[in-house]
Design a protein around this motif. Sequence first.
Motif, mmCIF file in Angstrom:
data_model
loop_
_atom_site.group_PDB
_atom_site.id
_atom_site.type_symbol
_atom_site.label_atom_id
_atom_site.label_comp_id
_atom_site.label_asym_id
_atom_site.label_seq_id
_atom_site.Cartn_x
_atom_site.Cartn_y
_atom_site.Cartn_z
ATOM 1 N N VAL A 73 0.821 -1.214 0.000
ATOM 2 C CA VAL A 73 0.000 0.000 0.000
ATOM 3 C C VAL A 73 0.853 1.261 0.000
ATOM 4 O O VAL A 73 0.393 2.324 -0.434
ATOM 5 C CB VAL A 73 -0.992 0.002 1.185
ATOM 6 N N THR A 74 2.090 1.140 0.464
ATOM 7 C CA THR A 74 3.007 2.282 0.402
ATOM 8 C C THR A 74 3.516 2.490 -1.020
ATOM 9 O O THR A 74 3.522 3.616 -1.533
ATOM 10 C CB THR A 74 4.195 2.069 1.360
ATOM 11 N N GLU A 75 3.943 1.399 -1.666
ATOM 12 C CA GLU A 75 4.527 1.500 -3.000
ATOM 13 C C GLU A 75 3.471 1.597 -4.098
ATOM 14 O O GLU A 75 3.738 2.152 -5.175
ATOM 15 C CB GLU A 75 5.439 0.297 -3.261
ATOM 16 N N TYR A 76 2.277 1.067 -3.823
ATOM 17 C CA TYR A 76 1.203 1.056 -4.828
ATOM 18 C C TYR A 76 -0.089 1.558 -4.175
ATOM 19 O O TYR A 76 -1.045 0.791 -3.973
ATOM 20 C CB TYR A 76 1.007 -0.352 -5.398
ATOM 21 N N PRO A 77 -0.144 2.834 -3.842
ATOM 22 C CA PRO A 77 -1.310 3.363 -3.115
ATOM 23 C C PRO A 77 -2.613 3.264 -3.901
ATOM 24 O O PRO A 77 -3.694 3.364 -3.309
ATOM 25 C CB PRO A 77 -0.924 4.813 -2.833
ATOM 26 N N GLU A 78 -2.539 3.068 -5.208
ATOM 27 C CA GLU A 78 -3.750 2.962 -6.016
ATOM 28 C C GLU A 78 -4.280 1.532 -6.081
ATOM 29 O O GLU A 78 -5.278 1.258 -6.769
ATOM 30 C CB GLU A 78 -3.483 3.482 -7.428
ATOM 31 N N LEU A 79 -3.643 0.604 -5.356
ATOM 32 C CA LEU A 79 -4.103 -0.785 -5.344
ATOM 33 C C LEU A 79 -5.592 -0.850 -5.001
ATOM 34 O O LEU A 79 -6.025 -0.346 -3.966
ATOM 35 C CB LEU A 79 -3.312 -1.588 -4.310
ATOM 36 N N ASN A 80 -6.367 -1.479 -5.880
ATOM 37 C CA ASN A 80 -7.809 -1.567 -5.612
ATOM 38 C C ASN A 80 -8.395 -2.960 -5.867
ATOM 39 O O ASN A 80 -9.581 -3.183 -5.617
ATOM 40 C CB ASN A 80 -8.578 -0.532 -6.446
ATOM 41 N N VAL A 81 -7.560 -3.902 -6.350
ATOM 42 C CA VAL A 81 -8.056 -5.253 -6.599
ATOM 43 C C VAL A 81 -7.062 -6.266 -6.040
ATOM 44 O O VAL A 81 -5.860 -6.201 -6.322
ATOM 45 C CB VAL A 81 -8.269 -5.526 -8.112
#
Length: 247
Positions: A73-81
């Motif tokens: 979540v730090t490196e890929y804050p746009e993670l949604n799936v």
Amino acid sequence: MKTVGNTILFTGGGSGIGRELAQRFHDLGNAVIVAGRRREALEETIAGRERMSALTLDVDDPEAIMAFARRVVTEYPELNVLINNAGIMRSEDLTRRRDLADAEETIVTNLLAPIRLINALIDHLAVQPDAAIINVSSGLAFVPLSATPTYSATKAAIHSYTVSLRTQLKGKVDVIELAPPGVQTELTPGQSARDGYMPLDQFADEVMTLFQQQPTPGEILVERVKLLRWAERDGRFDQVVGMLSAR
């Protein structure tokens, strides 16, 4: 679930169904992170693909899962799936006392690991637009293969857990179950060339077509798995149990 413009985390993305579907979702225009134990296999999955990343993860280690979730979540804050695909399948002889290591490892990898990863990421996912969780179960969630009893039991548990998760997250996160039939992968030795199993590319073609339906079905079921999914409803459960055992 929307199928374009997501940031998707795939566990078990180094081979088989995970690799194939991760690449298919990437082809549609999604950023994809594949996770698994073997870095070399993950690198093969993402080779030559922009906006596709690889992270190692030991799904059997609860502390590693929490640390991994914080990193993602730090490196890929746009993670949604989140797609929980990692799994193992072991044959077991229940007719005599035995070492339970295979059964216990199967429960940890196939059941506890996805529960732990969902738990670690749920606060993040619940506030993301177009969020979705996809749990990969199996046709054996509905009719067990007697030679792989713990595997079948974990997949039945994942089916049940997914139903509860879908109910609790209604209106916040789409929750989808993907239940494959036997597919030609190396889930078990020699399975990728075994007659009677669905070719991987055909499976992926049908799955991606189903995912692009609107609204996305709560259960992604290719035609070949429906015999298992609806065996009990159709009064064929005992017959199908015997058929699987004989095969």
